[in-house]
Design an enzyme around this catalytic site. Structure first.
Site, PDB file in Angstrom:
ATOM      1  N   TYR A 123       0.893  -1.169   0.000  1.00 10.02           N
ATOM      2  CA  TYR A 123       0.000   0.000   0.000  1.00 10.02           C
ATOM      3  C   TYR A 123       0.929   1.217   0.000  1.00 10.02           C
ATOM      4  O   TYR A 123       0.986   1.963   0.958  1.00 10.02           O
ATOM      5  CB  TYR A 123      -0.833  -0.089   1.289  1.00 10.02           C
ATOM      6  CG  TYR A 123      -1.976   0.874   1.459  1.00 10.02           C
ATOM      7  CD1 TYR A 123      -2.925   1.095   0.465  1.00 10.02           C
ATOM      8  CD2 TYR A 123      -2.142   1.525   2.684  1.00 10.02           C
ATOM      9  CE1 TYR A 123      -3.991   1.947   0.687  1.00 10.02           C
ATOM     10  CE2 TYR A 123      -3.210   2.366   2.915  1.00 10.02           C
ATOM     11  CZ  TYR A 123      -4.139   2.588   1.905  1.00 10.02           C
ATOM     12  OH  TYR A 123      -5.201   3.419   2.137  1.00 10.02           O
ATOM     13  N   ARG A 137     -12.242   8.411   6.073  1.00  8.17           N
ATOM     14  CA  ARG A 137     -12.028   9.098   7.354  1.00  8.17           C
ATOM     15  C   ARG A 137     -12.048  10.606   7.114  1.00  8.17           C
ATOM     16  O   ARG A 137     -11.044  11.299   7.345  1.00  8.17           O
ATOM     17  CB  ARG A 137     -10.689   8.669   7.981  1.00  8.17           C
ATOM     18  CG  ARG A 137     -10.624   7.214   8.390  1.00  8.17           C
ATOM     19  CD  ARG A 137      -9.306   6.873   9.082  1.00  8.17           C
ATOM     20  NE  ARG A 137      -8.150   7.090   8.213  1.00  8.17           N
ATOM     21  CZ  ARG A 137      -7.710   6.213   7.302  1.00  8.17           C
ATOM     22  NH1 ARG A 137      -8.335   5.056   7.148  1.00  8.17           N
ATOM     23  NH2 ARG A 137      -6.655   6.485   6.549  1.00  8.17           N
ATOM     24  N   GLU A 196      -0.872  -2.016 -10.627  1.00  7.17           N
ATOM     25  CA  GLU A 196       0.313  -2.169  -9.789  1.00  7.17           C
ATOM     26  C   GLU A 196       1.493  -2.687 -10.606  1.00  7.17           C
ATOM     27  O   GLU A 196       1.346  -3.138 -11.747  1.00  7.17           O
ATOM     28  CB  GLU A 196       0.046  -3.155  -8.647  1.00  7.17           C
ATOM     29  CG  GLU A 196      -1.149  -2.800  -7.779  1.00  7.17           C
ATOM     30  CD  GLU A 196      -1.230  -3.658  -6.532  1.00  7.17           C
ATOM     31  OE1 GLU A 196      -0.205  -4.255  -6.138  1.00  7.17           O
ATOM     32  OE2 GLU A 196      -2.328  -3.726  -5.944  1.00  7.17           O
ATOM     33  N   GLN A 235     -14.666  -6.166   0.779  1.00 11.46           N
ATOM     34  CA  GLN A 235     -13.507  -5.716   1.557  1.00 11.46           C
ATOM     35  C   GLN A 235     -13.923  -4.786   2.698  1.00 11.46           C
ATOM     36  O   GLN A 235     -13.431  -4.906   3.831  1.00 11.46           O
ATOM     37  CB  GLN A 235     -12.516  -5.007   0.638  1.00 11.46           C
ATOM     38  CG  GLN A 235     -11.257  -4.514   1.328  1.00 11.46           C
ATOM     39  CD  GLN A 235     -10.365  -3.734   0.368  1.00 11.46           C
ATOM     40  OE1 GLN A 235     -10.627  -3.650  -0.830  1.00 11.46           O
ATOM     41  NE2 GLN A 235      -9.302  -3.164   0.899  1.00 11.46           N
ATOM     42  N   TYR A 239     -12.730  -6.163   6.457  1.00 15.86           N
ATOM     43  CA  TYR A 239     -11.312  -5.893   6.699  1.00 15.86           C
ATOM     44  C   TYR A 239     -10.982  -5.376   8.101  1.00 15.86           C
ATOM     45  O   TYR A 239      -9.809  -5.299   8.465  1.00 15.86           O
ATOM     46  CB  TYR A 239     -10.765  -4.945   5.623  1.00 15.86           C
ATOM     47  CG  TYR A 239     -10.950  -3.479   5.891  1.00 15.86           C
ATOM     48  CD1 TYR A 239      -9.855  -2.676   6.195  1.00 15.86           C
ATOM     49  CD2 TYR A 239     -12.206  -2.886   5.801  1.00 15.86           C
ATOM     50  CE1 TYR A 239     -10.013  -1.316   6.409  1.00 15.86           C
ATOM     51  CE2 TYR A 239     -12.370  -1.543   6.022  1.00 15.86           C
ATOM     52  CZ  TYR A 239     -11.271  -0.755   6.318  1.00 15.86           C
ATOM     53  OH  TYR A 239     -11.436   0.594   6.532  1.00 15.86           O
ATOM     54  N   THR A 252      -5.744 -12.390  -8.830  1.00 16.05           N
ATOM     55  CA  THR A 252      -4.756 -11.359  -9.134  1.00 16.05           C
ATOM     56  C   THR A 252      -4.170 -11.694 -10.493  1.00 16.05           C
ATOM     57  O   THR A 252      -3.725 -12.823 -10.713  1.00 16.05           O
ATOM     58  CB  THR A 252      -3.629 -11.335  -8.080  1.00 16.05           C
ATOM     59  OG1 THR A 252      -4.193 -11.064  -6.790  1.00 16.05           O
ATOM     60  CG2 THR A 252      -2.595 -10.263  -8.411  1.00 16.05           C
ATOM     61  N   THR A 342      -1.617  -0.130  -5.207  1.00 17.26           N
ATOM     62  CA  THR A 342      -2.167   0.723  -6.255  1.00 17.26           C
ATOM     63  C   THR A 342      -1.251   1.898  -6.544  1.00 17.26           C
ATOM     64  O   THR A 342      -0.803   2.595  -5.636  1.00 17.26           O
ATOM     65  CB  THR A 342      -3.546   1.249  -5.842  1.00 17.26           C
ATOM     66  OG1 THR A 342      -4.390   0.144  -5.522  1.00 17.26           O
ATOM     67  CG2 THR A 342      -4.183   2.049  -6.963  1.00 17.26           C
ATOM     68  N   GLU A 356     -10.875   5.432  -6.556  1.00 19.76           N
ATOM     69  CA  GLU A 356     -10.431   6.828  -6.541  1.00 19.76           C
ATOM     70  C   GLU A 356     -10.997   7.626  -7.713  1.00 19.76           C
ATOM     71  O   GLU A 356     -11.415   8.773  -7.550  1.00 19.76           O
ATOM     72  CB  GLU A 356      -8.914   6.891  -6.590  1.00 19.76           C
ATOM     73  CG  GLU A 356      -8.207   6.253  -5.417  1.00 19.76           C
ATOM     74  CD  GLU A 356      -6.739   6.086  -5.717  1.00 19.76           C
ATOM     75  OE1 GLU A 356      -5.976   7.040  -5.456  1.00 19.76           O
ATOM     76  OE2 GLU A 356      -6.359   5.022  -6.242  1.00 19.76           O
TER      77      GLU A 356
END
Length: 408
Positions: A123, A137, A196, A235, A239, A252, A342, A356
């Site tokens: 990450y 958040r 990625e 997720q 999570y 993946t 990402t 995003e």
């Protein structure tokens, strides 16, 4: 062979002799026989047959059905084999032996070229982590307190790493929105991508011995494009407190080609300036080689480019990630694969996920086939990339392609 040789490449071909990525292929006449190949232009060279024809001491290493033996052979072998391959495709005297061993790319089937041992995903983009933090958040700090002190990651599922071109079956699982009284079960309605770069480990390490920053080249063979498909609704419900699980483990996708690190020497670049002091095992200020890679990624959905994430903006480098995931003594195995996380840049058009790009579904993107917030059945996602090569060339990375099919 025709007068025009397949080895006479067009100027600027990103898969020229400066690149030479490795893959595994089969042919229509021998579909059960997997062979180690090297891409040159629009062709695949049968590496094992070439080594045998030219009497190479590495013939047995290259006459394999996968990259596994070469990965395990170590850095000296990697270097020597690459030098030999470069000579085989550039020295005119070798053409009589090499040209008959070239197969048109569109006439072969490509396979996952290595056995995935363990899979870890990070990450590492500050822009991606900041965007996610602002979404979920909004009243707090975007980054968690640990984010600039260590590369955050999770352990994924090696058995569901698949080669480019494999369909993506929409995953099912539990999900619960804040408005729901109880969780429901069903196909994900927020299926996403994560653009990625993956790094492939060759040389293993000893249990109990951390791998320092300076040993990155001794252990990592090369890199590959990677799409860490994510079911955002699954997720989000699962999570807390242990992190991603079923929302990511279903699949993946990786490129069929692995680009050796040596092909990317001209693409090495310094990572962004760090505004937090790092603990010694992560502090790369004194390292001789810059830790970043200038890789330019393009994300297409149904043939339309929706984002161009720049890998050079990644806060944590691949060497730091390797050092961190072994600092507790965890050992490396040949075939370990770890993803960067990402890749996102500072601009809207540089975001490497739909989460995003659409701000968690709030702002749909316009495509010729209609608006999208997350992926719909039938959508095809293609990641491509290139990096600067020697003398103004470009190094192409093999694409990662996947089409969404309905839940089972």
């Amino acid at each position: 062979m025709p007068e025009h040789s397949p080895l006479d490449l067009a100027e600027g071909d990103p898969f020229g002799p400066h690149n030479l990525p490795y893959g595994v292929f089969t042919t229509a006449d021998e579909p059960g026989r997997r062979r180690l190949g090297v891409r040159i232009g629009g062709y695949v060279l049968d590496a094992g047959a070439a080594a045998h024809a030219l009497g190479s001491p590495y013939a047995s290493l290259l006459a394999q059905p996968s990259l596994d033996a070469l990965l395990a052979a170590g850095r000296t072998a990697w270097r020597d084999v690459r030098r030999a391959l470069t000579a085989w495709v550039t020295v005119p005297a070798h053409r009589p032996e090499i040209e008959p061993l070239l197969h048109p790319l569109d006439a072969v089937t490509l396979h996952l070229p290595y056995t995935v041992a363990d899979y870890v995903d990070f990450y590492a983009s500050e822009h991606h982590a900041t965007n996610v933090g602002r979404m979920f958040r909004p009243d707090g700090e975007p980054l968690t307190p640990n984010w600039k002190h260590l590369p955050i990651g999770y352990h994924g599922r090696a058995g569901t790493v698949v080669v480019s071109g494999t369909d993506v079956v929409r995953p099912s699982g539990q999900r619960k929105t804040p408005a729901d009284a109880a969780p429901v079960f069903g196909p994900s309605v927020k299926l996403d991508i994560e653009a990625e770069v993956g790094f492939l480990v060759g040389t293993p390490s000893e249990l109990g011995r951390p791998v320092p920053l300076g040993a990155f080249r001794d252990h990592v063979f090369g890199l590959t494009l990677l799409n860490d498909w994510s079911a955002r609704d699954v997720q989000a419900w699962e999570y807390v407190p242990l992190g991603p699980f079923l929302g990511k483990s279903f699949q993946t996708s990786v490129s069929a080609w692995v680009t050796p690190l040596e092909a990317l020497d001209a693409a090495r670049t310094a990572p962004p300036a760090r505004d937090f002091p790092l603990l010694p095992y992560l502090d790369d200020a004194a390292e001789e080689e810059p830790g970043g890679f200038d890789v330019r990624i393009s994300v297409e959905i149904n043939g339309e480019v929706v984002a161009e994430p720049p890998f050079s903006t990644m806060y944590w480098t691949a060497a730091q990630q390797l050092a961190h995931m072994t600092v507790n003594g965890a050992s490396l195995r040949t075939g370990d694969l770890y993803g960067s996380g990402t890749v996102s840049g500072p601009e809207v058009g540089q975001r490497g996920s739909l989460l995003e790009l659409t701000w968690n579904g709030r702002d749909a993107i316009e495509l010729a086939g209609g608006k999208r917030t997350f992926l719909e059945d039938g959508d095809e996602v293609v990641l491509t990339a290139w990096a600067p090569g020697p003398d103004g060339t470009r190094v192409g990375l093999g694409e990662v392609r996947g089409r969404i099919v309905p839940a089972a």
